[in-house]
Enzyme design. Structure first.
Site, PDB file in Angstrom:
ATOM      1  N   GLU A  38       3.689  -1.980  -5.268  1.00  7.68           N
ATOM      2  CA  GLU A  38       4.998  -1.365  -5.066  1.00  7.68           C
ATOM      3  C   GLU A  38       6.144  -2.313  -5.398  1.00  7.68           C
ATOM      4  O   GLU A  38       7.224  -1.858  -5.773  1.00  7.68           O
ATOM      5  CB  GLU A  38       5.139  -0.768  -3.673  1.00  7.68           C
ATOM      6  CG  GLU A  38       5.155  -1.701  -2.518  1.00  7.68           C
ATOM      7  CD  GLU A  38       5.440  -0.925  -1.224  1.00  7.68           C
ATOM      8  OE1 GLU A  38       6.287  -0.009  -1.242  1.00  7.68           O
ATOM      9  OE2 GLU A  38       4.815  -1.241  -0.202  1.00  7.68           O
TER      10      GLU A  38
ATOM     11  N   PHE B 222      -4.549   6.643  -0.283  1.00 12.78           N
ATOM     12  CA  PHE B 222      -5.845   6.656  -0.941  1.00 12.78           C
ATOM     13  C   PHE B 222      -6.010   7.975  -1.686  1.00 12.78           C
ATOM     14  O   PHE B 222      -5.631   9.038  -1.208  1.00 12.78           O
ATOM     15  CB  PHE B 222      -6.967   6.504   0.084  1.00 12.78           C
ATOM     16  CG  PHE B 222      -7.077   5.127   0.681  1.00 12.78           C
ATOM     17  CD1 PHE B 222      -6.512   4.035   0.060  1.00 12.78           C
ATOM     18  CD2 PHE B 222      -7.758   4.933   1.867  1.00 12.78           C
ATOM     19  CE1 PHE B 222      -6.608   2.768   0.605  1.00 12.78           C
ATOM     20  CE2 PHE B 222      -7.872   3.665   2.429  1.00 12.78           C
ATOM     21  CZ  PHE B 222      -7.301   2.583   1.796  1.00 12.78           C
TER      22      PHE B 222
ATOM     23  N   LYS C 216       5.613  -1.305   9.093  1.00 13.61           N
ATOM     24  CA  LYS C 216       4.195  -1.389   9.455  1.00 13.61           C
ATOM     25  C   LYS C 216       3.847  -2.757  10.017  1.00 13.61           C
ATOM     26  O   LYS C 216       2.830  -2.913  10.694  1.00 13.61           O
ATOM     27  CB  LYS C 216       3.314  -1.078   8.239  1.00 13.61           C
ATOM     28  CG  LYS C 216       3.373   0.375   7.769  1.00 13.61           C
ATOM     29  CD  LYS C 216       2.433   0.613   6.596  1.00 13.61           C
ATOM     30  CE  LYS C 216       2.502   2.051   6.079  1.00 13.61           C
ATOM     31  NZ  LYS C 216       3.783   2.343   5.389  1.00 13.61           N
TER      32      LYS C 216
ATOM     33  N   CYS D 130      -2.232   9.164   3.376  1.00  4.05           N
ATOM     34  CA  CYS D 130      -1.162   8.353   3.936  1.00  4.05           C
ATOM     35  C   CYS D 130       0.235   8.783   3.495  1.00  4.05           C
ATOM     36  O   CYS D 130       1.222   8.228   3.974  1.00  4.05           O
ATOM     37  CB  CYS D 130      -1.388   6.881   3.584  1.00  4.05           C
ATOM     38  SG  CYS D 130      -2.954   6.248   4.230  1.00  4.05           S
TER      39      CYS D 130
ATOM     40  N   HIS E 261       6.331   0.999   1.567  1.00  6.54           N
ATOM     41  CA  HIS E 261       5.043   1.359   2.153  1.00  6.54           C
ATOM     42  C   HIS E 261       4.476   0.126   2.852  1.00  6.54           C
ATOM     43  O   HIS E 261       4.020   0.207   3.982  1.00  6.54           O
ATOM     44  CB  HIS E 261       4.097   1.867   1.071  1.00  6.54           C
ATOM     45  CG  HIS E 261       2.792   2.357   1.611  1.00  6.54           C
ATOM     46  ND1 HIS E 261       2.697   3.470   2.413  1.00  6.54           N
ATOM     47  CD2 HIS E 261       1.528   1.875   1.476  1.00  6.54           C
ATOM     48  CE1 HIS E 261       1.428   3.660   2.746  1.00  6.54           C
ATOM     49  NE2 HIS E 261       0.704   2.710   2.200  1.00  6.54           N
TER      50      HIS E 261
ATOM     51  N   HIS F 243      -0.206   0.938  10.640  1.00  6.11           N
ATOM     52  CA  HIS F 243      -0.277   2.012   9.650  1.00  6.11           C
ATOM     53  C   HIS F 243      -0.945   3.226  10.297  1.00  6.11           C
ATOM     54  O   HIS F 243      -2.168   3.272  10.447  1.00  6.11           O
ATOM     55  CB  HIS F 243      -1.077   1.546   8.441  1.00  6.11           C
ATOM     56  CG  HIS F 243      -1.024   2.480   7.270  1.00  6.11           C
ATOM     57  ND1 HIS F 243      -0.535   3.764   7.359  1.00  6.11           N
ATOM     58  CD2 HIS F 243      -1.421   2.330   5.972  1.00  6.11           C
ATOM     59  CE1 HIS F 243      -0.620   4.356   6.182  1.00  6.11           C
ATOM     60  NE2 HIS F 243      -1.156   3.501   5.325  1.00  6.11           N
TER      61      HIS F 243
END
Length: 423
Positions: free
Chosen positions: A320, A405, A341, A169, A309, A346
């Site tokens: 975050e 990830f 997002k 990502c 994010h 996403h």
């Protein structure tokens, strides 16, 4: 003296609109493009919502051979690259093609075509020994993600360095970071860079269902992605592409190019901890932010906006938030933060490039896009997340972050060239 790198062209294929103008209108309207999946029958899956692109390749100027040859993700990238090149005003034919490079990010490559063709050659999964006679001639292109970078390079006549960056990502941010380094070190003068992804397919749904990363909020697709909201329960898959034209600053100035922003700093880290888990203190993301600011020679207090994010998972949004506090100190509370997002889902490897395009547009228009669907703030996410409505706000320096990830953490700083201290 370090060569400075600026953005002079933008192209976007996004849920809710094709092209930069439609993309920005969607974001500033705070309108969600998420809906029940239409690409295939989603009924067998736990999560049945996604942010799909309404994409007609013929309408977007692709010919019959391109449509036959290119995976959906590659089609997105070609269309976005064409728009970015036109926006930049570059006459690539007048440039040394060996000084033009390509850097494209993608997490899952040509998944859509690979899955479709496997179904054919295996007779719907019945045949263990697949029958190659039923394979399309371009199956190898779908198998090798580098084919997408090659297609974008052909659009630009780019004969310089070409690469696909695949770091999950954070692929989009990392592909742009790679492009910046190639210009800084003198290996290229112009980079056609960005990311693309078309992951909305049965195999992707199965993968994310298995780890319960996607939301089961199927009865309300429009409001399913709700970053930083107390009631969030998983990410919403998306698709799309953004391609940017990057140039050395002085060269761009000499030709009178419009400069959206300078990419002043970039850094990445890995938490070496867990495939999907994140440490709650946000230390690795904070380290990436601090390093990106140091490269930009900017203090955290110079930031006017943070593009988060903001994946809409419990773990990420708290992680975050902690990272922003750790890296920015008290200024974290004074800085607008938002997650797009909430509107476009996403799109895995593509999202970082789409977010950088949004950051460049935020600087262009001095408007911060909102976090849609944020009605009940999580008490653990106590920063200014610009809920629901876009905000007019002078934006000279922007931070965008990504988390992937595998523990990947990336941060990129954009600044107006006159604001940046990079030299």
């Amino acid at each position: 003296m370090t060569r400075r790198v600026v953005i002079t062209g933008l192209g976007a294929v996004a849920p809710g609109g094709i092209g930069v103008k439609a993309y920005w209108e969607l974001l500033t309207a705070g309108r969600s493009a998420t809906r029940t999946i239409t690409h295939y029958d989603p009924s067998p899956f736990r999560s049945r919502v996604a942010a799909e692109v309404d994409f007609d390749p013929v309408r977007e100027g692709l010919g019959p051979q391109e449509i036959r040859r290119l995976d959906r993700a590659a089609q997105f990238a070609v269309v976005a690259a064409r728009e970015a090149l036109a926006d930049s005003g570059l006459d690539t034919g007048a440039l040394d093609p060996g000084r033009i490079g390509t850097s494209l990010g993608s997490a899952v490559g040509c998944t859509t075509s690979l899955e479709r063709e496997y179904v054919v050659v295996s007779d719907g999964g019945k045949a263990w020994n697949v029958d190659h006679r039923y394979a399309v001639a371009d199956l190898y292109r779908h198998f090798v993600p580098s084919s997408m970078a090659a297609e974008v390079a052909w659009q630009a006549g780019a004969e310089g360095p070409a690469a696909v960056v695949s770091t999950g990502c954070t692929s989009g941010l990392d592909a742009l970071g790679h492009a910046v380094e190639l210009i800084r070190e003198g290996s290229a003068d112009v980079m056609v860079a960005g990311a693309t992804e078309a992951p909305i397919s049965p195999i992707t749904s199965a993968c994310f269902d298995a780890i319960h990363a996607t939301t089961p909020r199927n009865d309300d697709p429009e409001h399913a992605s709700r970053p930083f909201d107390r009631t969030r329960n998983g990410l919403v898959l998306g698709e799309g592409s953004a391609v940017l034209i990057l140039e050395e600053l002085e060269s761009a100035r000499r030709r009178g190019a419009h400069v959206y922003a300078e990419i002043a700093g970039f850094a990445s880290r890995c938490n070496a901890f867990h495939m999907t888990g994140l440490k709650p203190d946000g230390r690795e993301m904070a380290q990436a932010i601090t390093a990106a600011l140091a490269e930009a020679r900017l203090d955290g207090t110079a930031l006017d906006y943070v593009n988060a994010h903001g994946s809409s998972t419990k773990m990420n949004d708290r992680h975050e938030t902690a990272a922003f506090k750790l890296s920015l100190g008290d200024h974290a509370y004074a800085t607008p933060v938002s997650s797009i997002k909430s509107m476009i889902g996403h799109s895995l490897g593509a999202i970082g490039a789409l977010e950088i395009a949004a950051c460049a547009l935020a600087m262009e228009h001095n408007v911060v896009p909102p976090t849609a669907n944020l009605h009940e703030p999580d008490p653990d996410c106590d920063l200014d997340y610009v809920p629901l409505t876009a905000r007019e706000h002078r934006t000279d320096a922007v931070l965008s972050v990504g988390s992937g990830f595998g523990g990947f953490q990336s941060a990129m700083v954009l600044a107006r060239p006159e604001r940046s201290n990079a030299s």
